[in-house]
Scaffold this motif. Structure first.
Motif, PDB file in Angstrom:
ATOM      1  N   CYS A 107       0.885  -1.179   0.453  1.00  0.00           N
ATOM      2  CA  CYS A 107      -0.224  -0.092  -0.153  1.00  0.00           C
ATOM      3  C   CYS A 107       0.738   1.730   0.910  1.00  0.00           C
ATOM      4  O   CYS A 107       2.077   1.440   0.471  1.00  0.00           O
ATOM      5  CB  CYS A 107      -0.629  -0.330   1.023  1.00  0.00           C
ATOM      6  SG  CYS A 107      -2.344   1.448   1.315  1.00  0.00           S
ATOM      7  N   THR A 108       0.395   2.409  -0.756  1.00  0.00           N
ATOM      8  CA  THR A 108       1.150   3.322  -0.619  1.00  0.00           C
ATOM      9  C   THR A 108       0.374   4.312  -0.960  1.00  0.00           C
ATOM     10  O   THR A 108       0.827   5.751  -0.346  1.00  0.00           O
ATOM     11  CB  THR A 108       1.791   3.513  -2.459  1.00  0.00           C
ATOM     12  OG1 THR A 108       0.661   3.752  -3.669  1.00  0.00           O
ATOM     13  CG2 THR A 108       3.030   2.761  -2.503  1.00  0.00           C
ATOM     14  N   GLY A 109      -0.644   3.952   0.088  1.00  0.00           N
ATOM     15  CA  GLY A 109      -1.859   5.546   0.528  1.00  0.00           C
ATOM     16  C   GLY A 109      -3.276   4.803   0.109  1.00  0.00           C
ATOM     17  O   GLY A 109      -3.777   4.296  -0.411  1.00  0.00           O
ATOM     18  N   ARG A 110      -3.559   5.196  -1.420  1.00  0.00           N
ATOM     19  CA  ARG A 110      -4.777   5.347  -1.957  1.00  0.00           C
ATOM     20  C   ARG A 110      -4.549   3.898  -3.472  1.00  0.00           C
ATOM     21  O   ARG A 110      -5.273   3.851  -3.703  1.00  0.00           O
ATOM     22  CB  ARG A 110      -4.959   6.276  -2.625  1.00  0.00           C
ATOM     23  CG  ARG A 110      -5.846   7.161  -2.158  1.00  0.00           C
ATOM     24  CD  ARG A 110      -6.307   9.130  -2.282  1.00  0.00           C
ATOM     25  NE  ARG A 110      -7.335   9.754  -1.310  1.00  0.00           N
ATOM     26  CZ  ARG A 110      -7.558  10.978  -1.438  1.00  0.00           C
ATOM     27  NH1 ARG A 110      -7.348  11.180  -2.789  1.00  0.00           N
ATOM     28  NH2 ARG A 110      -7.755  11.589  -0.770  1.00  0.00           N
ATOM     29  N   ALA A 111      -3.462   3.993  -3.103  1.00  0.00           N
ATOM     30  CA  ALA A 111      -2.645   2.821  -4.411  1.00  0.00           C
ATOM     31  C   ALA A 111      -2.027   2.006  -3.831  1.00  0.00           C
ATOM     32  O   ALA A 111      -1.587   1.648  -2.674  1.00  0.00           O
ATOM     33  CB  ALA A 111      -1.892   3.552  -4.939  1.00  0.00           C
ATOM     34  N   ALA A 112      -1.593   1.109  -4.313  1.00  0.00           N
ATOM     35  CA  ALA A 112      -0.811  -0.527  -3.997  1.00  0.00           C
ATOM     36  C   ALA A 112       0.253  -0.996  -4.646  1.00  0.00           C
ATOM     37  O   ALA A 112      -0.372  -0.404  -6.484  1.00  0.00           O
ATOM     38  CB  ALA A 112      -1.569  -1.696  -3.979  1.00  0.00           C
ATOM     39  N   VAL A 113       0.945  -1.146  -4.924  1.00  0.00           N
ATOM     40  CA  VAL A 113       2.201  -1.611  -5.599  1.00  0.00           C
ATOM     41  C   VAL A 113       2.709  -3.069  -5.671  1.00  0.00           C
ATOM     42  O   VAL A 113       3.181  -3.423  -4.887  1.00  0.00           O
ATOM     43  CB  VAL A 113       3.625  -0.329  -6.138  1.00  0.00           C
ATOM     44  CG1 VAL A 113       2.823   1.420  -6.183  1.00  0.00           C
ATOM     45  CG2 VAL A 113       4.417  -0.679  -5.002  1.00  0.00           C
ATOM     46  N   GLY A 114       3.079  -3.303  -6.850  1.00  0.00           N
ATOM     47  CA  GLY A 114       3.688  -5.099  -7.074  1.00  0.00           C
ATOM     48  C   GLY A 114       4.292  -5.181  -8.639  1.00  0.00           C
ATOM     49  O   GLY A 114       4.343  -3.794  -8.645  1.00  0.00           O
ATOM     50  N   MET A 115       4.976  -6.683  -8.280  1.00  0.00           N
ATOM     51  CA  MET A 115       5.266  -6.092  -9.804  1.00  0.00           C
ATOM     52  C   MET A 115       4.625  -7.796  -9.975  1.00  0.00           C
ATOM     53  O   MET A 115       3.159  -8.565 -10.124  1.00  0.00           O
ATOM     54  CB  MET A 115       6.846  -7.939  -9.511  1.00  0.00           C
ATOM     55  CG  MET A 115       7.750  -6.959  -8.676  1.00  0.00           C
ATOM     56  SD  MET A 115       8.470  -5.605  -9.825  1.00  0.00           S
ATOM     57  CE  MET A 115       8.889  -5.960 -11.241  1.00  0.00           C
ATOM     58  N   ALA A 116       4.431  -7.761 -12.051  1.00  0.00           N
ATOM     59  CA  ALA A 116       3.772  -7.939 -12.511  1.00  0.00           C
ATOM     60  C   ALA A 116       3.893  -8.156 -13.551  1.00  0.00           C
ATOM     61  O   ALA A 116       5.470  -7.630 -14.162  1.00  0.00           O
ATOM     62  CB  ALA A 116       2.751  -7.128 -12.923  1.00  0.00           C
ATOM     63  N   PRO A 117       4.403  -9.741 -14.495  1.00  0.00           N
ATOM     64  CA  PRO A 117       5.014  -9.598 -15.595  1.00  0.00           C
ATOM     65  C   PRO A 117       5.675  -8.729 -16.554  1.00  0.00           C
ATOM     66  O   PRO A 117       6.391  -8.069 -17.332  1.00  0.00           O
ATOM     67  CB  PRO A 117       4.608 -10.543 -16.547  1.00  0.00           C
ATOM     68  CG  PRO A 117       3.173 -11.114 -15.490  1.00  0.00           C
ATOM     69  CD  PRO A 117       2.522 -10.108 -14.324  1.00  0.00           C
ATOM     70  N   GLU A 118       4.761  -6.964 -16.345  1.00  0.00           N
ATOM     71  CA  GLU A 118       4.634  -5.871 -17.142  1.00  0.00           C
ATOM     72  C   GLU A 118       5.893  -5.030 -16.627  1.00  0.00           C
ATOM     73  O   GLU A 118       6.573  -3.834 -17.048  1.00  0.00           O
ATOM     74  CB  GLU A 118       4.030  -6.006 -17.316  1.00  0.00           C
ATOM     75  CG  GLU A 118       2.806  -5.007 -17.246  1.00  0.00           C
ATOM     76  CD  GLU A 118       1.808  -5.964 -16.722  1.00  0.00           C
ATOM     77  OE1 GLU A 118      -0.075  -5.638 -15.895  1.00  0.00           O
ATOM     78  OE2 GLU A 118       1.819  -7.421 -16.671  1.00  0.00           O
TER      79      GLU A 118
END
Length: 134
Positions: A107-118
């Protein structure tokens, strides 16, 4: 409990991930999320349980089953305990499980980041279904 300067460490982990390619079992959604968890808490390297043990999505599912988890949700609950009652209670640095192609993320606040194939992707927090405190 997060370590001192965790905000700086979170930004560094995200920047580092942005420059690395997606690799199953090395730099993928659960590996990125749980390694970031370790960095933010100074805790154990949970990702060592599966790191380097698969090279495809199917291989990841097989390793997960061998470790006793039927789903990513089972994995999250086994390793992190009970999730928040609502994903909207997640705070920066908390682990999340997204419904859309991301899997585990941070979680980065109102979003989330993570790894995907792209590569490193960002999704709205509302597209996540579970969150765990860090």
């Amino acid at each position: 409990m997060k370590v001192d300067r965790w905000e700086h460490l979170l930004a560094e982990a995200i920047d580092t991930a942005r420059g690395k390619p997606f690799v199953w079992g090395v730099h993928d959604c659960p590996t990125f999320a749980f390694e970031t968890h370790m960095i933010l808490t100074g805790g154990d390297d949970i990702a060592a349980l599966w790191r380097g043990r698969y090279t495809t999505a199917l291989g990841g599912q097989r390793v997960m089953r061998r470790l006793g988890w039927v789903s990513l949700e089972d994995m999250g609950c086994a390793l992190l305990g009970a999730p928040h009652p609502s994903v909207l209670l997640a705070g920066r640095g908390d682990l999340v499980l997204a419904d859309t192609g991301l899997g585990f993320g941070i979680c980065t606040g109102r979003a989330a980041v993570g790894m995907a194939p792209e590569g490193l992707v960002s999704v709205p927090l509302t597209s996540c279904r579970l969150a765990w405190s860090v």
